[in-house]
Design an enzyme around this catalytic site. Sequence first.
Site, PDB file in Angstrom:
ATOM      1  N   HIS A  17      44.852  47.211  31.098  1.00  0.00           N
ATOM      2  CA  HIS A  17      43.714  46.363  30.728  1.00  0.00           C
ATOM      3  C   HIS A  17      44.204  45.075  30.057  1.00  0.00           C
ATOM      4  O   HIS A  17      43.714  43.990  30.347  1.00  0.00           O
ATOM      5  CB  HIS A  17      42.809  47.078  29.705  1.00  0.00           C
ATOM      6  CG  HIS A  17      42.069  48.277  30.220  1.00  0.00           C
ATOM      7  ND1 HIS A  17      42.079  49.487  29.566  1.00  0.00           N
ATOM      8  CD2 HIS A  17      41.272  48.445  31.312  1.00  0.00           C
ATOM      9  CE1 HIS A  17      41.314  50.347  30.221  1.00  0.00           C
ATOM     10  NE2 HIS A  17      40.821  49.757  31.287  1.00  0.00           N
ATOM     11  N   LYS A  41      28.160  58.943  30.633  1.00  0.00           N
ATOM     12  CA  LYS A  41      29.595  59.236  30.493  1.00  0.00           C
ATOM     13  C   LYS A  41      29.870  59.576  29.031  1.00  0.00           C
ATOM     14  O   LYS A  41      29.538  58.796  28.143  1.00  0.00           O
ATOM     15  CB  LYS A  41      30.398  57.980  30.855  1.00  0.00           C
ATOM     16  CG  LYS A  41      31.183  58.067  32.127  1.00  0.00           C
ATOM     17  CD  LYS A  41      32.095  56.839  32.191  1.00  0.00           C
ATOM     18  CE  LYS A  41      32.791  56.651  33.501  1.00  0.00           C
ATOM     19  NZ  LYS A  41      33.533  55.365  33.498  1.00  0.00           N
ATOM     20  N   ARG A  90      43.554  48.385  41.197  1.00  0.00           N
ATOM     21  CA  ARG A  90      44.810  49.134  41.242  1.00  0.00           C
ATOM     22  C   ARG A  90      45.080  49.532  42.696  1.00  0.00           C
ATOM     23  O   ARG A  90      45.259  48.691  43.547  1.00  0.00           O
ATOM     24  CB  ARG A  90      44.727  50.358  40.318  1.00  0.00           C
ATOM     25  CG  ARG A  90      44.869  49.988  38.859  1.00  0.00           C
ATOM     26  CD  ARG A  90      44.367  51.064  37.949  1.00  0.00           C
ATOM     27  NE  ARG A  90      42.928  51.223  38.084  1.00  0.00           N
ATOM     28  CZ  ARG A  90      42.153  51.908  37.266  1.00  0.00           C
ATOM     29  NH1 ARG A  90      42.681  52.517  36.242  1.00  0.00           N
ATOM     30  NH2 ARG A  90      40.860  51.993  37.453  1.00  0.00           N
ATOM     31  N   SER A 128      42.762  54.906  31.861  1.00  0.00           N
ATOM     32  CA  SER A 128      42.455  55.566  30.588  1.00  0.00           C
ATOM     33  C   SER A 128      42.438  57.081  30.799  1.00  0.00           C
ATOM     34  O   SER A 128      42.909  57.848  29.966  1.00  0.00           O
ATOM     35  CB  SER A 128      41.103  55.097  30.053  1.00  0.00           C
ATOM     36  OG  SER A 128      41.130  53.711  29.818  1.00  0.00           O
TER      37      SER A 128
HETATM   38  P1  ADP Z   1      39.764  53.093  33.580  1.00  0.00           P
HETATM   39  O1  ADP Z   1      39.736  53.358  35.057  1.00  0.00           O
HETATM   40  O2  ADP Z   1      41.129  52.844  33.056  1.00  0.00           O
HETATM   41  O3  ADP Z   1      38.962  54.073  32.765  1.00  0.00           O
HETATM   42  P2  ADP Z   1      37.821  50.967  32.915  1.00  0.00           P
HETATM   43  O4  ADP Z   1      36.493  51.476  33.323  1.00  0.00           O
HETATM   44  O5  ADP Z   1      38.001  50.760  31.477  1.00  0.00           O
HETATM   45  O6  ADP Z   1      39.040  51.757  33.451  1.00  0.00           O
HETATM   46  O7  ADP Z   1      38.186  49.679  33.775  1.00  0.00           O
HETATM   47  C1  ADP Z   1      37.751  48.385  33.569  1.00  0.00           C
HETATM   48  C2  ADP Z   1      38.359  47.510  34.638  1.00  0.00           C
HETATM   49  O8  ADP Z   1      39.765  47.443  34.463  1.00  0.00           O
HETATM   50  C3  ADP Z   1      38.172  47.979  36.082  1.00  0.00           C
HETATM   51  O9  ADP Z   1      38.013  46.837  36.894  1.00  0.00           O
HETATM   52  C4  ADP Z   1      39.469  48.677  36.399  1.00  0.00           C
HETATM   53  O10 ADP Z   1      39.732  48.675  37.787  1.00  0.00           O
HETATM   54  C5  ADP Z   1      40.438  47.791  35.652  1.00  0.00           C
HETATM   55  N1  ADP Z   1      41.678  48.474  35.303  1.00  0.00           N
HETATM   56  C6  ADP Z   1      41.813  49.641  34.654  1.00  0.00           C
HETATM   57  N2  ADP Z   1      43.112  49.957  34.500  1.00  0.00           N
HETATM   58  C7  ADP Z   1      43.830  48.961  35.083  1.00  0.00           C
HETATM   59  C8  ADP Z   1      45.223  48.713  35.291  1.00  0.00           C
HETATM   60  N3  ADP Z   1      46.160  49.574  34.904  1.00  0.00           N
HETATM   61  N4  ADP Z   1      45.589  47.573  35.922  1.00  0.00           N
HETATM   62  C9  ADP Z   1      44.635  46.701  36.365  1.00  0.00           C
HETATM   63  N5  ADP Z   1      43.306  46.883  36.224  1.00  0.00           N
HETATM   64  C10 ADP Z   1      42.900  47.995  35.595  1.00  0.00           C
END
Ligand code: ADP
Length: 161
Positions: A17, A41, A90, A128
Amino acid sequence: MKIAIYPGSFDPVTNGHLDIIRRAEKLCDKLIVAVAVNSSKEPLFNTEERIEMLKKCCSNMEWIEIKSFKGLLVNFCKENGISIIIRGLRATADYEYEYAISLMNKKLASDIETIFLMADTEYSFVSSRIVKEAASYHGDISNLVPDFIIPRLHEKFQTVK
Ligand code: ADP
């Protein structure tokens, strides 16, 4: 002023992130990192904890504001003068879901553009969920999340178990 939003669960924020947050600086004047409050969630960290951890990570980035939001993302965007949605991509698994959401958002608000940033190879497997799973079994999660988050995760799993 070009205002962008990076929405997500951030439960907790990972180095993946943070890589997207840093790279988004080039695309906007101000970035709102928005923690989604989603009643369907059940997060490990509550909204306040997730915001506090993000604030700690971004304290030296003055172009960033950390907020939470409920309900439709595009409504939050309209209320806050946001014209760009930043998402991270990803593997191919992210693509289908993200594509559908971006089309839906475009239908709801045609003047808001979604910009996808490809995950850095170093973090392309980091989520996460995977970090929480590893931490729950005392796996090594160094370099995947900021150092101060590691004891927070272990603390949670001590009380959860
Ligand atoms: P997670 O899948 O980690 O629970 P979130 O819901 O917090 O993710 O994701 C928020 C945004 O960040 C989404 O667009 C997700 O694809 C992106 N994201 C999550 N982890 C990564 C990463 N390691 N690299 C790039 N983008 C990411």
